[in-house]
Design a protein around this motif. Structure first.
Motif, mmCIF file in Angstrom:
data_model
loop_
_atom_site.group_PDB
_atom_site.id
_atom_site.type_symbol
_atom_site.label_atom_id
_atom_site.label_comp_id
_atom_site.label_asym_id
_atom_site.label_seq_id
_atom_site.Cartn_x
_atom_site.Cartn_y
_atom_site.Cartn_z
ATOM 1 N N ASP A 153 0.834 -1.201 0.000
ATOM 2 C CA ASP A 153 0.000 0.000 0.000
ATOM 3 C C ASP A 153 0.871 1.254 0.000
ATOM 4 O OD1 ASP A 153 -3.090 0.155 0.412
ATOM 5 O OD2 ASP A 153 -2.305 1.859 1.517
ATOM 6 N N GLY A 154 0.245 2.419 -0.067
ATOM 7 C CA GLY A 154 0.963 3.672 0.164
ATOM 8 C C GLY A 154 1.251 4.536 -1.044
ATOM 9 N N THR A 155 1.177 3.974 -2.263
ATOM 10 C CA THR A 155 1.520 4.761 -3.459
ATOM 11 C C THR A 155 0.591 5.963 -3.630
ATOM 12 O OG1 THR A 155 2.353 2.766 -4.521
ATOM 13 C CG2 THR A 155 1.920 4.645 -5.946
ATOM 14 N N ASN A 156 -0.709 5.730 -3.539
ATOM 15 C CA ASN A 156 -1.683 6.826 -3.661
ATOM 16 C C ASN A 156 -1.427 7.916 -2.624
ATOM 17 O OD1 ASN A 156 -2.976 5.479 -5.726
ATOM 18 N ND2 ASN A 156 -5.009 5.858 -4.916
ATOM 19 N N THR A 157 -1.146 7.463 -1.385
ATOM 20 C CA THR A 157 -0.909 8.427 -0.307
ATOM 21 C C THR A 157 0.322 9.285 -0.596
ATOM 22 O OG1 THR A 157 -1.860 6.854 1.271
ATOM 23 C CG2 THR A 157 -0.626 8.683 2.198
ATOM 24 N N TRP A 158 1.366 8.658 -1.142
ATOM 25 C CA TRP A 158 2.595 9.398 -1.477
ATOM 26 C C TRP A 158 2.286 10.483 -2.506
ATOM 27 C CZ3 TRP A 158 5.808 10.995 -5.325
ATOM 28 C CH2 TRP A 158 7.135 11.306 -5.002
ATOM 29 N N ILE A 159 1.514 10.114 -3.547
ATOM 30 C CA ILE A 159 1.196 11.046 -4.637
ATOM 31 C C ILE A 159 0.315 12.200 -4.153
ATOM 32 C CG2 ILE A 159 0.030 11.283 -6.876
ATOM 33 C CD1 ILE A 159 0.820 8.262 -7.344
ATOM 34 N N LEU A 294 -2.352 2.506 8.345
ATOM 35 C CA LEU A 294 -1.903 3.647 9.151
ATOM 36 C C LEU A 294 -0.397 3.844 9.067
ATOM 37 C CD1 LEU A 294 -4.117 3.346 12.362
ATOM 38 C CD2 LEU A 294 -4.228 5.116 10.617
ATOM 39 N N ARG A 295 0.323 2.737 9.096
ATOM 40 C CA ARG A 295 1.779 2.807 9.029
ATOM 41 C C ARG A 295 2.221 3.451 7.715
ATOM 42 N NH1 ARG A 295 6.341 1.680 5.977
ATOM 43 N NH2 ARG A 295 8.058 1.988 7.404
ATOM 44 N N ASP A 296 1.675 2.965 6.593
ATOM 45 C CA ASP A 296 2.061 3.487 5.282
ATOM 46 C C ASP A 296 1.607 4.925 5.089
ATOM 47 O OD1 ASP A 296 3.117 1.022 4.902
ATOM 48 O OD2 ASP A 296 1.756 0.384 3.322
ATOM 49 N N SER A 297 0.414 5.235 5.585
ATOM 50 C CA SER A 297 -0.110 6.603 5.460
ATOM 51 C C SER A 297 0.796 7.582 6.207
ATOM 52 C CB SER A 297 -1.527 6.661 6.033
ATOM 53 O OG SER A 297 -2.014 7.974 5.995
ATOM 54 N N ASP A 298 1.213 7.196 7.401
ATOM 55 C CA ASP A 298 2.071 8.062 8.217
ATOM 56 C C ASP A 298 3.425 8.284 7.535
ATOM 57 O OD1 ASP A 298 2.648 9.553 10.528
ATOM 58 O OD2 ASP A 298 3.714 7.874 11.412
ATOM 59 N N ILE A 299 4.040 7.193 7.078
ATOM 60 C CA ILE A 299 5.365 7.264 6.458
ATOM 61 C C ILE A 299 5.325 8.053 5.145
ATOM 62 C CG2 ILE A 299 7.132 5.855 5.286
ATOM 63 C CD1 ILE A 299 7.376 5.661 8.286
ATOM 64 N N MET A 300 4.327 7.758 4.290
ATOM 65 C CA MET A 300 4.255 8.384 2.962
ATOM 66 C C MET A 300 3.893 9.865 3.029
ATOM 67 S SD MET A 300 5.333 6.143 1.038
ATOM 68 C CE MET A 300 5.084 4.950 -0.262
ATOM 69 N N SER A 301 3.066 10.237 3.985
ATOM 70 C CA SER A 301 2.716 11.661 4.120
ATOM 71 C C SER A 301 3.876 12.453 4.721
ATOM 72 C CB SER A 301 1.460 11.828 4.982
ATOM 73 O OG SER A 301 1.642 11.232 6.251
ATOM 74 N N MET A 302 4.549 11.859 5.716
ATOM 75 C CA MET A 302 5.670 12.556 6.351
ATOM 76 C C MET A 302 6.884 12.652 5.439
ATOM 77 S SD MET A 302 4.576 13.858 9.042
ATOM 78 C CE MET A 302 6.122 14.552 9.596
ATOM 79 N N ALA A 303 6.903 11.830 4.377
ATOM 80 C CA ALA A 303 7.969 11.955 3.372
ATOM 81 C C ALA A 303 7.906 13.334 2.715
ATOM 82 C CB ALA A 303 7.823 10.867 2.314
ATOM 83 N N HIS A 304 6.713 13.971 2.798
ATOM 84 C CA HIS A 304 6.521 15.312 2.229
ATOM 85 C C HIS A 304 6.255 16.356 3.320
ATOM 86 C CE1 HIS A 304 6.380 13.468 -1.726
ATOM 87 N NE2 HIS A 304 5.495 12.616 -1.267
ATOM 88 N N GLY A 305 6.527 15.982 4.581
ATOM 89 C CA GLY A 305 6.326 16.927 5.678
ATOM 90 C C GLY A 305 4.858 17.238 5.930
ATOM 91 N N LEU A 306 3.968 16.297 5.580
ATOM 92 C CA LEU A 306 2.525 16.506 5.766
ATOM 93 C C LEU A 306 2.021 15.640 6.917
ATOM 94 C CD1 LEU A 306 -0.110 17.786 4.368
ATOM 95 C CD2 LEU A 306 -0.389 15.515 3.353
ATOM 96 N N GLU A 307 1.270 16.269 7.819
ATOM 97 C CA GLU A 307 0.661 15.515 8.925
ATOM 98 C C GLU A 307 -0.732 15.065 8.508
ATOM 99 O OE1 GLU A 307 -1.393 16.318 13.249
ATOM 100 O OE2 GLU A 307 0.069 17.784 12.537
ATOM 101 N N VAL A 308 -0.995 13.763 8.632
ATOM 102 C CA VAL A 308 -2.325 13.235 8.285
ATOM 103 C C VAL A 308 -3.054 12.820 9.554
ATOM 104 C CG1 VAL A 308 -3.564 11.342 7.144
ATOM 105 C CG2 VAL A 308 -1.735 12.508 5.946
ATOM 106 N N ARG A 309 -4.302 13.293 9.676
ATOM 107 C CA ARG A 309 -5.111 12.968 10.863
ATOM 108 C C ARG A 309 -6.304 12.088 10.464
ATOM 109 N NH1 ARG A 309 -5.340 18.998 13.796
ATOM 110 N NH2 ARG A 309 -3.065 19.184 14.095
ATOM 111 N N PRO A 310 -6.328 10.833 10.932
ATOM 112 C CA PRO A 310 -7.475 9.961 10.636
ATOM 113 C C PRO A 310 -8.620 10.231 11.626
ATOM 114 C CG PRO A 310 -5.744 8.715 11.727
ATOM 115 C CD PRO A 310 -5.281 10.146 11.673
ATOM 116 N N MET A 311 -9.445 11.184 11.294
ATOM 117 C CA MET A 311 -10.467 11.690 12.196
ATOM 118 C C MET A 311 -11.415 10.624 12.747
ATOM 119 S SD MET A 311 -13.177 14.699 11.428
ATOM 120 C CE MET A 311 -14.608 13.646 11.276
#
Length: 315
Positions: A153-159, A294-311
């Motif tokens: 997983d994680g490709t979409n999140t990275w993009i 969650l693991r991939d979302s956290d890693i892939m978003s932080m690769a761009h300095g973006l904080e993701v919050r799963p509300m």
């Protein structure tokens, strides 16, 4: 992945005193909601809906607290649309939303149509990111570098994170909706009654398993599913131990060993003092959601300095 380096499991902390170290689990969904489940056991549908609505609005209010503007990932599905809708109710600003789309050759997995509809209905500031196969080829090595460990997983999140990080520093996500609200198709399958008559005939079951191992097909797979218990069913429906393509390329001994390991892993997540839906929900949250999504979302978003919050996963 790195020798001598381990990560703590979610909901755990490690206490170190001199040479001694102790790992403690401080929070668990099932254990921490035991009293709540008892209290809400006989709640009416209308009261449940009203209470859920209140909790979601509280979560939206809490998660919108930020020194910077908060955007959102919007796929047009129920989860992300609900999150953006709740954000809109709690905020007096136009919500910036981001969605990934693919060019013509990959149009079967293009989310833009539903995302546009949702964005228009919710009056958002919508941005779509269109990816071609040549784009994917260019960024593939960087995605692999950023993911840190093997994953599916994680490709979409990275993009989408790359695009969102140019406009916002925090983004909401609809992660957790499927696990909490039985969104996956296999919630239906796992609640089907199993055929227990075969328990008295292990040799027949063994024969079916051997036939399936030798020549995998949907008939034997369906029969094995009807015979199997909840743990094995969950493993089968995750397609990890029953994927026909993997059977063609994996060493049979390795595959058998992995299947056994995976089933034992699922046993850790199986709770007995809950109904079927709660059992599946807990297993999905402890397994796929925590270990992959969650693991991939956290890693892939932080690769761009973006904080993701799963509300939807707010406590």
């Amino acid at each position: 992945i790195i020798k001598g380096v381990k990560s703590l499991l979610p909901g755990h902390f490690m206490e170190i005193r001199g040479q001694e170290k102790k790992i403690v689990r401080y929070w668990d969904l099932h254990e921490n909601t035991k009293t709540l489940r008892e209290e809400l056991k006989d709640i009416s549908t209308n009261k449940a809906l009203s209470h859920l609505s209140f909790l979601l609005q509280e979560a939206a209010k809490y998660n919108l607290v930020s020194d910077v503007q908060v955007g959102a990932f919007l796929s047009g599905g129920i989860d992300s649309t609900a999150v953006v809708g709740l954000m809109g109710e709690e905020s007096n600003k136009k919500i910036k939303t981001f969605s990934v789309g693919f060019d013509q050759e990959n149009q079967t997995i293009d989310e833009r149509g539903f995302a546009k509809l949702a964005s228009k209905h919710l009056d958002c500031e919508f941005k779509e990111i269109i990816v071609s196969s040549s784009d994917a080829k260019k960024i593939f090595s960087q995605i692999i570098s950023d993911i840190d460990q093997p994953s599916i997983d994680g490709t979409n999140t990275w993009i989408v994170s790359q695009a969102a990080s140019n406009s916002v520093k925090v983004a909401m996500s609809g992660l957790g909706g499927d696990e909490l609200f039985a969104g996956y198709e296999h919630f239906k399958w796992l609640t089907k009654k199993r055929i227990s008559i075969f328990d008295s005939y292990p040799k027949i079951v063994n024969a079916i398993e051997k036939i399936h191992a030798f020549r995998p097909n949907f008939i034997t797979e369906k029969l094995l599913f009807k015979i199997a218990g909840t743990t094995k069913r969950l493993s089968m429906l995750r397609r990890i131990i029953s994927d026909f393509d993997s059977k063609k390329i994996l060493n049979p001994k390795l595959q058998s060993s992995f299947a056994e390991h995976f089933i034992n892993l699922q046993k850790q997540y199986l709770i007995t003092d809950a109904d079927k839906i709660q059992q599946i929900s807990y297993a999905e949250i402890r397994g796929y959601l925590l270990s992959t999504l969650l693991r991939d979302s956290d890693i892939m978003s932080m690769a761009h300095g973006l904080e993701v919050r799963p509300m939807l996963l707010d406590h």
